[in-house]
Design a protein around this motif. Structure first.
Motif, mmCIF file in Angstrom:
data_model
loop_
_atom_site.group_PDB
_atom_site.id
_atom_site.type_symbol
_atom_site.label_atom_id
_atom_site.label_comp_id
_atom_site.label_asym_id
_atom_site.label_seq_id
_atom_site.Cartn_x
_atom_site.Cartn_y
_atom_site.Cartn_z
ATOM 1 N N THR A 236 0.724 -0.918 0.395
ATOM 2 C CA THR A 236 0.422 0.042 -0.501
ATOM 3 C C THR A 236 0.837 1.392 0.166
ATOM 4 O O THR A 236 2.283 1.020 0.425
ATOM 5 C CB THR A 236 -1.403 -0.250 1.500
ATOM 6 O OG1 THR A 236 -1.308 -0.971 1.352
ATOM 7 C CG2 THR A 236 -2.072 1.300 1.134
ATOM 8 N N GLU B 191 1.719 5.472 0.662
ATOM 9 C CA GLU B 191 2.015 5.984 1.845
ATOM 10 C C GLU B 191 0.500 6.895 1.882
ATOM 11 O O GLU B 191 -0.622 6.585 2.731
ATOM 12 C CB GLU B 191 2.541 7.336 1.304
ATOM 13 C CG GLU B 191 2.741 7.810 3.254
ATOM 14 C CD GLU B 191 1.761 8.923 2.896
ATOM 15 O OE1 GLU B 191 1.543 9.870 4.781
ATOM 16 O OE2 GLU B 191 1.462 9.821 1.941
ATOM 17 N N ARG B 192 -0.170 7.113 0.473
ATOM 18 C CA ARG B 192 -1.505 7.839 1.139
ATOM 19 C C ARG B 192 -2.922 6.318 1.141
ATOM 20 O O ARG B 192 -3.150 7.147 2.258
ATOM 21 C CB ARG B 192 -2.105 8.312 -0.379
ATOM 22 C CG ARG B 192 -3.592 9.463 -0.155
ATOM 23 C CD ARG B 192 -3.382 9.936 -1.269
ATOM 24 N NE ARG B 192 -4.706 10.358 -1.866
ATOM 25 C CZ ARG B 192 -6.674 10.379 -2.467
ATOM 26 N NH1 ARG B 192 -6.048 8.741 -2.871
ATOM 27 N NH2 ARG B 192 -7.501 10.722 -1.927
ATOM 28 N N GLY B 193 -2.574 5.517 0.818
ATOM 29 C CA GLY B 193 -3.670 4.586 1.018
ATOM 30 C C GLY B 193 -3.419 3.848 2.662
ATOM 31 O O GLY B 193 -4.658 3.841 2.887
ATOM 32 N N ARG C 29 -1.723 5.799 5.547
ATOM 33 C CA ARG C 29 -2.786 6.967 5.785
ATOM 34 C C ARG C 29 -3.707 6.445 6.449
ATOM 35 O O ARG C 29 -4.550 6.945 7.168
ATOM 36 C CB ARG C 29 -1.739 7.825 5.432
ATOM 37 C CG ARG C 29 -3.009 9.210 6.561
ATOM 38 C CD ARG C 29 -1.327 10.254 5.793
ATOM 39 N NE ARG C 29 -1.235 10.455 4.896
ATOM 40 C CZ ARG C 29 -1.972 11.176 3.798
ATOM 41 N NH1 ARG C 29 -3.473 11.529 4.014
ATOM 42 N NH2 ARG C 29 -1.816 11.372 2.701
ATOM 43 N N HIS C 30 -4.547 6.736 4.810
ATOM 44 C CA HIS C 30 -6.200 6.781 4.849
ATOM 45 C C HIS C 30 -7.153 5.324 5.411
ATOM 46 O O HIS C 30 -7.778 5.744 6.562
ATOM 47 C CB HIS C 30 -6.400 6.578 3.417
ATOM 48 C CG HIS C 30 -6.573 8.299 2.542
ATOM 49 N ND1 HIS C 30 -6.791 8.796 1.361
ATOM 50 C CD2 HIS C 30 -5.804 9.252 3.784
ATOM 51 C CE1 HIS C 30 -6.806 9.731 1.408
ATOM 52 N NE2 HIS C 30 -6.007 9.647 2.403
ATOM 53 N N TYR C 31 -5.793 4.391 4.971
ATOM 54 C CA TYR C 31 -6.826 3.355 6.027
ATOM 55 C C TYR C 31 -6.340 3.500 7.488
ATOM 56 O O TYR C 31 -7.074 2.897 8.229
ATOM 57 C CB TYR C 31 -5.751 2.233 5.607
ATOM 58 C CG TYR C 31 -6.039 0.582 5.858
ATOM 59 C CD1 TYR C 31 -7.542 0.032 5.946
ATOM 60 C CD2 TYR C 31 -5.517 0.424 7.482
ATOM 61 C CE1 TYR C 31 -7.968 -1.070 6.868
ATOM 62 C CE2 TYR C 31 -6.067 -1.052 8.162
ATOM 63 C CZ TYR C 31 -7.372 -1.474 7.645
ATOM 64 O OH TYR C 31 -7.108 -2.900 8.784
ATOM 65 N N LEU D 195 -6.153 5.627 9.677
ATOM 66 C CA LEU D 195 -7.480 7.092 9.591
ATOM 67 C C LEU D 195 -8.719 6.089 9.992
ATOM 68 O O LEU D 195 -9.709 6.109 10.861
ATOM 69 C CB LEU D 195 -7.352 7.832 8.698
ATOM 70 C CG LEU D 195 -8.152 9.215 8.929
ATOM 71 C CD1 LEU D 195 -7.970 9.681 10.236
ATOM 72 C CD2 LEU D 195 -8.592 10.694 7.615
ATOM 73 N N LEU D 196 -8.679 5.720 8.481
ATOM 74 C CA LEU D 196 -10.133 4.310 8.936
ATOM 75 C C LEU D 196 -10.605 4.205 9.996
ATOM 76 O O LEU D 196 -11.467 3.714 10.698
ATOM 77 C CB LEU D 196 -10.716 4.156 8.013
ATOM 78 C CG LEU D 196 -12.134 3.509 7.151
ATOM 79 C CD1 LEU D 196 -13.460 4.949 7.661
ATOM 80 C CD2 LEU D 196 -12.044 2.962 6.343
ATOM 81 N N TYR E 159 3.845 2.240 9.058
ATOM 82 C CA TYR E 159 4.068 3.378 8.790
ATOM 83 C C TYR E 159 5.001 4.896 9.508
ATOM 84 O O TYR E 159 6.169 5.289 8.598
ATOM 85 C CB TYR E 159 2.776 3.939 9.043
ATOM 86 C CG TYR E 159 2.181 5.436 8.153
ATOM 87 C CD1 TYR E 159 1.990 5.234 6.828
ATOM 88 C CD2 TYR E 159 2.739 7.015 9.136
ATOM 89 C CE1 TYR E 159 1.525 6.348 6.600
ATOM 90 C CE2 TYR E 159 2.333 7.780 8.407
ATOM 91 C CZ TYR E 159 2.182 8.431 6.843
ATOM 92 O OH TYR E 159 2.100 9.107 6.249
ATOM 93 N N HIS F 180 7.720 12.490 7.630
ATOM 94 C CA HIS F 180 6.682 12.802 7.657
ATOM 95 C C HIS F 180 6.968 13.744 8.687
ATOM 96 O O HIS F 180 6.110 14.582 9.234
ATOM 97 C CB HIS F 180 5.236 12.486 7.274
ATOM 98 C CG HIS F 180 5.014 12.362 5.682
ATOM 99 N ND1 HIS F 180 4.800 12.533 4.915
ATOM 100 C CD2 HIS F 180 5.211 10.543 5.144
ATOM 101 C CE1 HIS F 180 4.030 12.471 3.849
ATOM 102 N NE2 HIS F 180 5.079 10.841 4.354
#
Length: 370
Positions: free
Chosen positions: A149, A151-153, A155-157, A159-160, A195, A202
């Protein structure tokens, strides 16, 4: 804490964090497990002392989450031998502690107790080890997901994941998170560790001191809010389900505090063979003092100190007792490590070799890539 499945790369800053995490767990059990939260009378008559008790709880509750973050950061290398080593370590202490107490005349011999000591993953006795073993078994799936996955995917996972855990686990108890005592919660924290390892850029703009001060400030603000709430409403902290939950592993504030403390240590540059030597045995500290035959004696001894000495003397004696338990457990585990290296590990290797020679199938876990 350390496990047989951890990465062989031993950066001393994170090994020092393992040591601190275990000391925090000892403090946690010396505080909350022994005395629970301060009473309403204590909050009104000795508010600063009550605040100190709650703040020390908030500072220490991050210990387990920090350990899982470290496991995720370096990624668990799941191997059959590593699992066997973990089980041997657990058995060494459940069986060894019981037999030692019986030989010393502290515990009476019982057939059922002896059989129970041969079952180190008894969930009724303690929760961490079977949950961590489950994380080990699922780690190849978590590692593969984090690798595949972007980085964006990821991070969004995450968060969810934590939104769902907050709404259905923290607020309503509709998930099997059990205040964070579960494989579900461990998996989320583990992925946060992955992550932080895969995308460190980041968080590169902050200094370690800023992370550490944020950890202190966040835990102090939470503790102060709980004390003020209890003082104004005259409602006990234990009596309010919401305020009680804020001092559990699953609390979003405590998860954030764990990450801040982790990031503070990630900024350290440290190499020490002594730190690494001590850190390799930290799991033993947990397995010994949380043994069902010893944890009551641990808390009972601290209660006795509290009844015999004034507050200042009591605090000094408790610190000394915690350090003694820690040091004694480390030294005992060096004997266990020697037994594993000289006897159990060679027997396992010989058995594995024989297994392969007769053509029986073997289990191979995929290797994570950083």
């Amino acid at each position: 804490m350390d496990t047989p499945s951890s990465s062989s790369s031993r950066a001393s800053n994170f090994e020092l964090l393992r040591i601190l995490a275990m000391l925090l767990i000892l403090i946690l059990h010396a505080n909350f497990l022994t005395f629970r939260f301060p009473t309403q009378e204590a909050i009104h008559t000795r508010p600063l002392l009550a605040l100190g008790q709650v703040w020390s709880e908030a500072l220490a509750i991050v210990g387990v989450n920090v350990f899982i973050l470290i496991s995720g950061y370096f990624s668990i290398k799941a191997r059959v031998k590593g699992i066997v080593s973990l089980l041997f370590q657990a058995l060494f202490y459940t069986f060894g502690v019981y037999c030692t107490l019986v030989l010393l005349g502290v515990e009476p011999f019982g057939k059922s107790e002896l059989i129970g000591s041969l079952m180190p993953l008894n969930r009724k006795a303690e929760w961490f080890l079977p949950t961590y073993l489950g994380l080990m078994l699922f780690s190849p799936l978590l590692n593969a997901f984090a690798q595949r996955t972007d980085e964006r995917g990821l991070r969004h996972y995450l968060l969810l994941f934590f939104i769902i855990e907050f709404l259905l686990g923290f607020m309503n108890d509709q998930l099997e998170v059990k205040d964070g005592y579960s494989l579900f919660s461990f998996a989320g924290i583990y992925l946060v560790g992955r992550y932080l390892k895969l995308y460190p850029e980041h968080f590169s703009s902050w200094r370690g001191r800023n992370f550490f001060l944020s950890y202190l400030g966040l835990t102090l603000a939470q503790s102060l809010a709980l004390i003020v709430y209890a003082y104004v409403t005259k409602e006990s902290i234990m009596g309010s389900p919401l305020t009680y939950k804020f001092l559990r592993y699953v609390s979003p504030i405590n998860i954030a505090a764990s990450i801040l403390l982790f990031l503070a240590f990630s900024r350290l540059s440290l190499r020490s063979t002594i730190i690494n030597w001590v850190s390799s045995s930290t799991l033993a500290v947990y397995l010994i003092h949380c043994n069902p035959h010893l944890i009551g004696r641990y808390t009972g001894f601290i209660k006795g100190l509290n009844e015999q000495y004034p507050t200042a003397t009591f605090i000094v004696l408790v610190i000394g007792f915690i350090l003694a338990v820690f040091a004694g457990s480390i030294l005992i585990d060096k004997l266990r490590q020697l037994l594993w290296k000289r006897v159990i590990s060679p027997l396992y290797d010989a058995g594995a070799c024989l297994w392969k020679r007769v053509g029986l199938p073997s289990i191979q876990f995929p290797e994570p890539k950083d």
